[in-house]
Design an enzyme around this catalytic site. Structure first.
Site, short mmCIF file in Angstrom:
data_model
loop_
_atom_site.label_atom_id
_atom_site.label_comp_id
_atom_site.label_asym_id
_atom_site.label_seq_id
_atom_site.Cartn_x
_atom_site.Cartn_y
_atom_site.Cartn_z
CG ASN A 267 70.26 38.45 110.40
OD1 ASN A 267 71.07 39.29 110.06
ND2 ASN A 267 69.59 37.72 109.52
NE ARG B 3 73.97 50.00 106.53
CZ ARG B 3 73.91 50.07 107.85
NH1 ARG B 3 75.04 50.23 108.53
NH2 ARG B 3 72.77 50.00 108.49
NE ARG C 162 70.32 50.41 114.95
CZ ARG C 162 68.99 50.43 114.88
NH1 ARG C 162 68.37 49.49 114.21
NH2 ARG C 162 68.31 51.40 115.44
CG HIS D 133 67.91 54.95 104.16
ND1 HIS D 133 67.00 54.20 103.44
CD2 HIS D 133 68.84 54.07 104.62
CE1 HIS D 133 67.37 52.93 103.46
NE2 HIS D 133 68.48 52.82 104.17
CE1 TYR E 208 73.74 42.62 102.12
CE2 TYR E 208 72.97 44.88 102.22
CZ TYR E 208 73.51 43.78 102.84
OH TYR E 208 73.81 43.83 104.17
NE ARG F 138 65.71 41.34 103.88
CZ ARG F 138 66.37 42.50 103.97
NH1 ARG F 138 66.91 43.02 102.90
NH2 ARG F 138 66.46 43.15 105.11
#
Length: 675
Positions: free
Chosen positions: A44, A361, A391, A421, A454, A550
């Protein structure tokens, strides 16, 4: 002086990453999982420097002086970031040192001192794996400092011959293994740079090796692309990927032994400042710890098997099942494989006419995309809207775009200036002389790997109005047609923010009438200033607001007379919290939505996002129960206090909501939420 209700975006993100790192000191987390959290923190932080710090550098170079919502200039933000990032980097080293000792007790040795009992092994690794591929460059007027690519480890070596000291640099090749696992009396994880250092006398046979120092540079990798000027977006992305690693330096990691004169020399040649230097007195680049984290199953989270909703009848056709009842799932607790199997079924089903999907993705070797290719081969009409600017997945998406086009799919790249998105899949099927559209909306990607780590919502329906909106959305994305009327969908950049503001205004009106007014917002980030200002207005009117955020949160809760009716919490646990679920009391109607959009300007104003209200009782109860469990979690929750967060751990009625869902088989349909 009044307290500002705004928090700087970058500092809020660093505070989030601190929460991630602190999982590495939580004794309830298995030992190797704690090591993994250090790797996640490090990954990260790498991305933060490449994108956020790199972007601020671009602003300064462009002469941009506008203050952010918290009142800081780009220069001031970089100063605050540097102080916080140095603090977190030092804390990471302390935590890692403790974890190494704990792992040594389990006979797992990470980057140990290379003692004599390892000589035969390290010499063989050096001769067979390392020495043949390295290329030392001894610096001189003929050999200037070579270009150091982004995130590439280097060994800076001082060597001496005939009384003269020379400087040399070895850039470790990208395809060179970083860690070698060796099993003897214990498990040893040997690092390439340590082995190379041990045998530098072989690399420089005619020199005396005086010393060596490890370093790594992080470069600006922010993607700034003017699509209006790009005749071929696919080609532009491919060209950008070639140049990404050549951005300006925004961080240098090295050990404390590096002499100041060498650091000064490098500063003048590589163009970085003293604030960009981070001293690492252990391994540099802890993302490598991912390869250690799975070594012993008994030191990891216990495995669990995702389930299907209990109302699904595996004996009937999936499309008949969807027509009987909308399917709503919460991955990874529910099996995302249902979606993969649905697409595979559609690819082979003679009654299926078309499959359309958005792709942001996807994982390598995606069975979903392989099914799309088979569908084309079986005569189906398949169209895919691929977001090439996702990204760090740009290269993979370019590859998928080429493969899908070669197979015969219709591939488009969305709308210039807007990232796609929204996550949508539509299957068009002919049944008894009529066309039925099956729509799948999700808060997460069509990625079979991240579906296991996730948390996300999947919603599948044969509802005709939803199907019409799905069809209209694909027409909008692929044909640029401006759809004037929607039945159930709200799309950014035009419709989501106005709808959310309208819904908050309704809560404000209820509060002013003395009626119960309440909101619960579960998202990944809250930074859009218009939405923050509306939340402040709602708080002042008496609306009770629970924010479950989050990551980045740009609003400071609990300020008397301003945000005193707002509470902010963050849950960091085994699975990455990713869904966006928004609840409005709505005068007792209890309206609940899910969305792909975080509350950020980029999502609301510069992306195509989806906002969808779940109106059927079973689905509404399902989402309300997720929110209820989030609010009752007292083991993995952090509560915002000022600009920081405090871990809150209950001693009675302990509830880790993620563990609860694993242990209780997702009883989210029959429970009654206490909202």
């Amino acid at each position: 002086m009044s307290i500002s209700p705004y928090i700087n975006r970058e500092l809020s993100w660093l505070e989030f990453n601190r929460r991630v790192m602190m999982e590495a000191v939580d004794s309830s987390v298995p030992l190797l999982e704690r090591l993994k959290f250090l790797a996640i923190f490090s990954s990260n932080l790498d991305e933060f420097f490449m994108i956020r710090v790199g972007g601020l550098r671009d602003q300064i170079e462009a002469g941009y002086t506008k203050l952010d919502a918290s009142g800081s200039t780009p220069e001031e933000q970089l100063e605050h970031i540097s102080a916080k990032a140095h603090e977190l980097t030092n804390l990471r080293q302390e935590i890692f040192a403790g974890l190494k000792k704990d792992l040594e007790k389990e006979s797992i040795m990470i980057a140990p001192t290379l003692t004599a009992n390892l000589d035969d092994i390290t010499e063989a690794i050096f001769n067979e794996e390392i020495y043949p591929v390295i290329s030392p460059v001894t610096l001189s007027s003929n050999n200037p400092m070579p270009f150091i690519h982004n995130l590439r480890l280097c060994l800076y070596v001082l060597i001496k011959k005939d009384g003269v000291v020379h400087h040399s640099i070895i850039i470790l090749p990208e395809n060179l293994r970083r860690i070698f696992r060796v099993k003897l009396d214990k498990i040893y994880f040997l690092f390439t740079e340590d082995i190379l250092t041990k045998y530098l006398n072989i690399v420089y046979p005619d020199y005396e090796v005086l010393d060596s120092y490890l370093l790594r540079v992080t470069r600006n990798a922010d993607l700034t692309l003017d699509e209006e000027e790009s005749d071929d977006l696919l080609l532009s992305i491919q060209n950008f990927l070639k140049s990404r690693k050549k951005g300006g330096i925004c961080r240098v990691e090295t050990d404390s032994r590096l002499p100041q004169e060498i650091l000064d020399h490098m500063e003048s040649h590589l163009h970085f400042s003293k604030n960009d230097v981070y001293i690492i007195d252990d391994i540099i680049d802890m993302t490598s710890l991912f390869s250690v984290a799975g070594e012993r199953p008994d030191l990891c989270y216990p495995p669990f098997k995702p389930i299907l909703p209990d109302y699904i009848d595996g004996s009937i056709n999936i499309f008949e099942q969807i027509k009987k009842q909308d399917i709503i799932m919460y991955r990874p607790f529910h099996d995302f494989g249902l979606v993969s199997r649905m697409v595979a079924t559609a690819a082979a089903d003679p009654d299926v006419m078309a499959i359309k999907m958005t792709l942001y993705r996807a994982n390598k070797n995606s069975t979903i995309l392989e099914s799309l290719i088979r569908a084309v081969q079986n005569g189906k009409h398949v169209s895919v809207v691929i977001e090439l600017k996702a990204r760090f997945d740009e290269e993979r998406n370019v590859d998928w775009a080429n493969m899908l086009e070669e197979a015969g799919c219709i591939v488009t790249y969305g709308i210039a200036g807007l990232k796609i998105h929204a996550k949508n899949l539509m299957i068009v099927r002919r049944e008894s002389g009529r066309v039925v559209r099956y729509s799948h909306m999700s808060t997460g990607n069509f990625n079979e790997f991240t579906a296991g780590i996730y948390t996300d919502i999947d919603y599948i329906t044969a509802d005709d109005e939803v199907g019409k909106d799905s069809a209209a959305m694909f027409n909008f994305l692929m044909g640029y047609t401006d759809i004037g009327t929607w039945n159930r969908f709200y799309l950014a950049p035009k419709y989501i923010k106005p709808k959310v503001l309208e819904l908050i205004d309704e809560e404000i009106a209820f509060a002013k009438e003395g009626k119960e007014a309440k909101m619960i917002v579960k998202v990944n980030a809250v930074i859009d200033k218009k939405l923050i200002d509306k939340l402040i207005e709602a708080s002042c009117a008496g609306v009770k607001i629970e924010l479950i955020v989050r990551g980045i949160c740009g609003i400071k809760a609990g300020i008397k007379g301003v945000t005193e009716n707002i509470r902010v919490r963050s849950i960091v646990g085994r699975f990455l919290e990713h869904p966006r679920i928004i609840y409005f009391h709505a005068g007792g109607k209890k309206r609940v939505f899910f969305s792909t959009a975080d509350w950020m300007e980029r999502n609301m104003d510069r992306r195509v996002e989806l906002f969808f209200e779940v109106t059927k009782k079973e689905g509404r109860n399902f989402l309300l129960n997720i929110l209820d469990l989030n609010l009752r979690d007292n083991q993995k929750v952090w509560m915002q206090k000022g600009s920081e967060y405090v871990k809150v751990k209950g001693t009675k009625d302990k509830l880790n909501y993620q563990d609860y869902l694993i242990e209780n088989n997702l009883k989210l349909y029959t429970q009654k939420a206490k909202l």
